[in-house]
Structures are given as C-alpha cells and as structure tokens.
Design a protein around this motif. Structure first.
Motif, PDB file in Angstrom:
ATOM      1  N   GLY A   1      10.138  13.990  -1.978  1.00 54.94           N
ATOM      2  CA  GLY A   1       9.767  15.460  -0.997  1.00 54.94           C
ATOM      3  C   GLY A   1       8.950  15.461   0.336  1.00 54.94           C
ATOM      4  O   GLY A   1       9.968  13.682   0.952  1.00 54.94           O
ATOM      5  N   TRP A   2       9.502  16.016   1.260  1.00 51.74           N
ATOM      6  CA  TRP A   2       8.804  16.234   2.712  1.00 51.74           C
ATOM      7  C   TRP A   2       7.424  15.366   2.982  1.00 51.74           C
ATOM      8  O   TRP A   2       7.468  14.312   4.235  1.00 51.74           O
ATOM      9  CB  TRP A   2       8.919  18.137   3.306  1.00 51.74           C
ATOM     10  CG  TRP A   2      10.194  17.875   3.554  1.00 51.74           C
ATOM     11  CD1 TRP A   2      10.702  18.929   2.563  1.00 51.74           C
ATOM     12  CD2 TRP A   2      11.396  17.550   4.231  1.00 51.74           C
ATOM     13  NE1 TRP A   2      11.993  19.328   3.039  1.00 51.74           N
ATOM     14  CE2 TRP A   2      12.739  18.681   4.165  1.00 51.74           C
ATOM     15  CE3 TRP A   2      11.135  16.926   5.160  1.00 51.74           C
ATOM     16  CZ2 TRP A   2      13.708  18.163   4.313  1.00 51.74           C
ATOM     17  CZ3 TRP A   2      12.691  16.232   5.897  1.00 51.74           C
ATOM     18  CH2 TRP A   2      13.366  17.156   5.601  1.00 51.74           C
ATOM     19  N   PHE A   3       6.673  15.696   2.298  1.00 56.20           N
ATOM     20  CA  PHE A   3       5.419  15.393   2.785  1.00 56.20           C
ATOM     21  C   PHE A   3       5.084  13.436   1.903  1.00 56.20           C
ATOM     22  O   PHE A   3       5.035  12.665   2.680  1.00 56.20           O
ATOM     23  CB  PHE A   3       4.646  15.742   0.979  1.00 56.20           C
ATOM     24  CG  PHE A   3       3.906  16.942   1.628  1.00 56.20           C
ATOM     25  CD1 PHE A   3       3.647  17.388   2.635  1.00 56.20           C
ATOM     26  CD2 PHE A   3       4.475  18.193   0.432  1.00 56.20           C
ATOM     27  CE1 PHE A   3       2.972  18.828   3.571  1.00 56.20           C
ATOM     28  CE2 PHE A   3       4.018  19.068   0.479  1.00 56.20           C
ATOM     29  CZ  PHE A   3       3.705  19.634   2.582  1.00 56.20           C
ATOM     30  N   GLY A   4       5.999  12.882   1.354  1.00 63.96           N
ATOM     31  CA  GLY A   4       6.215  11.798   0.587  1.00 63.96           C
ATOM     32  C   GLY A   4       6.957  11.014   2.251  1.00 63.96           C
ATOM     33  O   GLY A   4       6.660  10.154   2.033  1.00 63.96           O
TER      34      GLY A   4
ATOM     35  N   ILE B   1       0.605  -0.957   0.121  1.00 63.45           N
ATOM     36  CA  ILE B   1       0.023   0.246  -0.009  1.00 63.45           C
ATOM     37  C   ILE B   1       0.923   1.252  -0.356  1.00 63.45           C
ATOM     38  O   ILE B   1       0.864   2.561  -0.439  1.00 63.45           O
ATOM     39  CB  ILE B   1      -1.008   0.212   0.745  1.00 63.45           C
ATOM     40  CG1 ILE B   1      -1.615  -0.812   1.207  1.00 63.45           C
ATOM     41  CG2 ILE B   1      -1.399   1.424   1.561  1.00 63.45           C
ATOM     42  CD1 ILE B   1      -2.802  -1.188   2.438  1.00 63.45           C
ATOM     43  N   THR B   2       1.695   1.153   0.536  1.00 68.06           N
ATOM     44  CA  THR B   2       2.904   1.739   1.143  1.00 68.06           C
ATOM     45  C   THR B   2       3.883   2.391  -0.288  1.00 68.06           C
ATOM     46  O   THR B   2       3.718   3.572  -0.789  1.00 68.06           O
ATOM     47  CB  THR B   2       3.851   1.840   2.246  1.00 68.06           C
ATOM     48  OG1 THR B   2       3.363   2.323   3.276  1.00 68.06           O
ATOM     49  CG2 THR B   2       4.505   3.454   2.326  1.00 68.06           C
ATOM     50  N   TYR B   3       4.016   1.496  -0.937  1.00 68.57           N
ATOM     51  CA  TYR B   3       4.857   1.805  -2.299  1.00 68.57           C
ATOM     52  C   TYR B   3       3.541   2.228  -3.140  1.00 68.57           C
ATOM     53  O   TYR B   3       4.741   3.636  -4.313  1.00 68.57           O
ATOM     54  CB  TYR B   3       5.306   0.181  -2.987  1.00 68.57           C
ATOM     55  CG  TYR B   3       6.267   0.046  -4.017  1.00 68.57           C
ATOM     56  CD1 TYR B   3       7.318   0.875  -3.987  1.00 68.57           C
ATOM     57  CD2 TYR B   3       6.209   0.040  -5.428  1.00 68.57           C
ATOM     58  CE1 TYR B   3       8.062   0.595  -4.610  1.00 68.57           C
ATOM     59  CE2 TYR B   3       6.523  -0.266  -6.300  1.00 68.57           C
ATOM     60  CZ  TYR B   3       7.962  -0.121  -6.107  1.00 68.57           C
ATOM     61  OH  TYR B   3       8.575   0.611  -7.477  1.00 68.57           O
ATOM     62  N   GLY B   4       2.087   1.744  -3.135  1.00 72.61           N
ATOM     63  CA  GLY B   4       1.946   1.749  -4.471  1.00 72.61           C
ATOM     64  C   GLY B   4       0.980   3.863  -4.186  1.00 72.61           C
ATOM     65  O   GLY B   4       1.063   4.547  -5.146  1.00 72.61           O
ATOM     66  N   LEU B   5       1.170   3.558  -3.351  1.00 75.80           N
ATOM     67  CA  LEU B   5       0.675   5.124  -2.296  1.00 75.80           C
ATOM     68  C   LEU B   5       1.820   6.878  -3.180  1.00 75.80           C
ATOM     69  O   LEU B   5       1.470   7.475  -4.133  1.00 75.80           O
ATOM     70  CB  LEU B   5       0.476   5.708  -0.946  1.00 75.80           C
ATOM     71  CG  LEU B   5      -0.731   4.953  -0.845  1.00 75.80           C
ATOM     72  CD1 LEU B   5      -1.019   5.389   1.235  1.00 75.80           C
ATOM     73  CD2 LEU B   5      -1.840   5.532  -1.514  1.00 75.80           C
ATOM     74  N   ILE B   6       3.259   6.324  -2.985  1.00 73.30           N
ATOM     75  CA  ILE B   6       4.957   6.580  -2.660  1.00 73.30           C
ATOM     76  C   ILE B   6       4.478   7.187  -4.597  1.00 73.30           C
ATOM     77  O   ILE B   6       4.620   7.982  -5.568  1.00 73.30           O
ATOM     78  CB  ILE B   6       5.431   6.231  -2.778  1.00 73.30           C
ATOM     79  CG1 ILE B   6       5.860   6.392  -0.882  1.00 73.30           C
ATOM     80  CG2 ILE B   6       6.842   7.450  -3.165  1.00 73.30           C
ATOM     81  CD1 ILE B   6       5.677   7.937  -0.384  1.00 73.30           C
ATOM     82  N   LYS B   7       3.969   5.742  -5.168  1.00 80.00           N
ATOM     83  CA  LYS B   7       4.829   5.947  -6.574  1.00 80.00           C
ATOM     84  C   LYS B   7       3.518   6.429  -7.899  1.00 80.00           C
ATOM     85  O   LYS B   7       3.262   7.006  -9.009  1.00 80.00           O
ATOM     86  CB  LYS B   7       4.218   4.246  -7.364  1.00 80.00           C
ATOM     87  CG  LYS B   7       5.575   3.315  -6.882  1.00 80.00           C
ATOM     88  CD  LYS B   7       6.733   3.873  -8.378  1.00 80.00           C
ATOM     89  CE  LYS B   7       7.897   3.747  -8.234  1.00 80.00           C
ATOM     90  NZ  LYS B   7       9.045   4.276  -8.755  1.00 80.00           N
ATOM     91  N   THR B   8       2.288   5.960  -6.792  1.00 76.12           N
ATOM     92  CA  THR B   8       0.410   7.193  -7.647  1.00 76.12           C
ATOM     93  C   THR B   8       1.627   8.814  -7.456  1.00 76.12           C
ATOM     94  O   THR B   8       0.827   9.574  -7.783  1.00 76.12           O
ATOM     95  CB  THR B   8      -0.541   6.349  -7.592  1.00 76.12           C
ATOM     96  OG1 THR B   8      -0.131   6.407  -5.857  1.00 76.12           O
ATOM     97  CG2 THR B   8      -0.283   4.902  -8.083  1.00 76.12           C
ATOM     98  N   LEU B   9       1.008   9.599  -5.798  1.00 75.90           N
ATOM     99  CA  LEU B   9       1.415  10.689  -6.007  1.00 75.90           C
ATOM    100  C   LEU B   9       3.222  11.534  -5.666  1.00 75.90           C
ATOM    101  O   LEU B   9       2.242  12.106  -5.925  1.00 75.90           O
ATOM    102  CB  LEU B   9       0.939  10.535  -3.769  1.00 75.90           C
ATOM    103  CG  LEU B   9      -0.334  10.055  -3.512  1.00 75.90           C
ATOM    104  CD1 LEU B   9      -0.403  10.189  -1.921  1.00 75.90           C
ATOM    105  CD2 LEU B   9      -1.445  10.592  -4.344  1.00 75.90           C
ATOM    106  N   TYR B  10       3.730  10.533  -5.764  1.00 73.05           N
ATOM    107  CA  TYR B  10       5.326  11.302  -5.676  1.00 73.05           C
ATOM    108  C   TYR B  10       5.793  10.919  -6.933  1.00 73.05           C
ATOM    109  O   TYR B  10       6.639  10.140  -6.403  1.00 73.05           O
ATOM    110  CB  TYR B  10       5.701  11.202  -4.359  1.00 73.05           C
ATOM    111  CG  TYR B  10       5.112  12.234  -3.372  1.00 73.05           C
ATOM    112  CD1 TYR B  10       4.763  13.759  -3.388  1.00 73.05           C
ATOM    113  CD2 TYR B  10       5.105  11.712  -2.624  1.00 73.05           C
ATOM    114  CE1 TYR B  10       3.945  13.821  -2.402  1.00 73.05           C
ATOM    115  CE2 TYR B  10       3.485  11.768  -1.200  1.00 73.05           C
ATOM    116  CZ  TYR B  10       2.865  12.772  -1.780  1.00 73.05           C
ATOM    117  OH  TYR B  10       3.038  13.600  -0.215  1.00 73.05           O
TER     118      TYR B  10
END
Length: 106
Positions: free
Chosen positions: A49-52, A35-44
């Motif tokens: 950056g800092w939000f990631g 889930i975290t890897y998918g969110l990072i790949k789609t959002l950033y």
C-alpha cells in the motif's frame, strides 16, 4: 598537458570504486535493506500500500543520508557523526585540530 604526472596522482594506479562504494558503505546499505525488508514483512505482510511505499522511500532517503561524507571529517560518514553526537564521545576525531597558541592575558 598530459606529459608530466606528479607522484601519487596517477589515476591508473588508484583502486577503482564504483560510486565510491567502500565496504563500510556497502555494509550500511545491507543493514538498512535488512531493516527495511523486516519492517515491510512485519507491518505489511499481504499488501504494501501507500504507507509501505512511504516507508520504503523514507528508508531509502535515510540510507543515502547515512552514507554521505560527514562535514567535520571528510574521511568519515554521516552515521559516524550522528553516533558521535548521540553518545557524546569525548575522544576527538582523527582530523580535529586543537589550538596550541598561548592565551595572552591583558
């Protein structure tokens, strides 16, 4: 001091687990990583950056919280406690105790 062992307390016969990593906990770790890897790949996709980094840290803390033992059932995990509260499961946990004492009317 180490001459007598009570039955069932022989530490050499127990299954060794590194940090109590049962398959259930490993499964939660894998699911939260995906889930975290998918969110990072789609959002950033280009620069975390800092939000990631905040997202990664918050998901790490959430994952640690989900694999902690639950307070009402020591053999269960916190994610089971949360799901039981969210879905209002009426079946009691395996260690819930029901009082069987009779009520005394005055």
């Amino acid at each position: 001091m180490y001459d007598n062992f009570t039955p069932g307390r022989n530490i050499w016969k127990k299954v060794g687990r590194w940090l109590f990593m049962t398959m259930e906990r490993v499964g939660i770790l894998v699911i939260m990583f995906v889930i975290t890897y998918g969110l990072i790949k789609t959002l950033y996709p280009y620069n975390i950056g800092w939000f990631g980094l905040i997202l990664i840290l918050s998901n790490l803390l959430l994952t640690i919280f989900l694999i902690l033992p639950s307070p009402s059932n020591p053999n269960g995990l916190m994610y089971q406690e949360i799901l039981r509260g969210l879905f209002k499961i009426v079946t009691p946990a395996t260690v819930d105790v029901v009082s069987v004492t009779e009520r005394k009317d005055k």
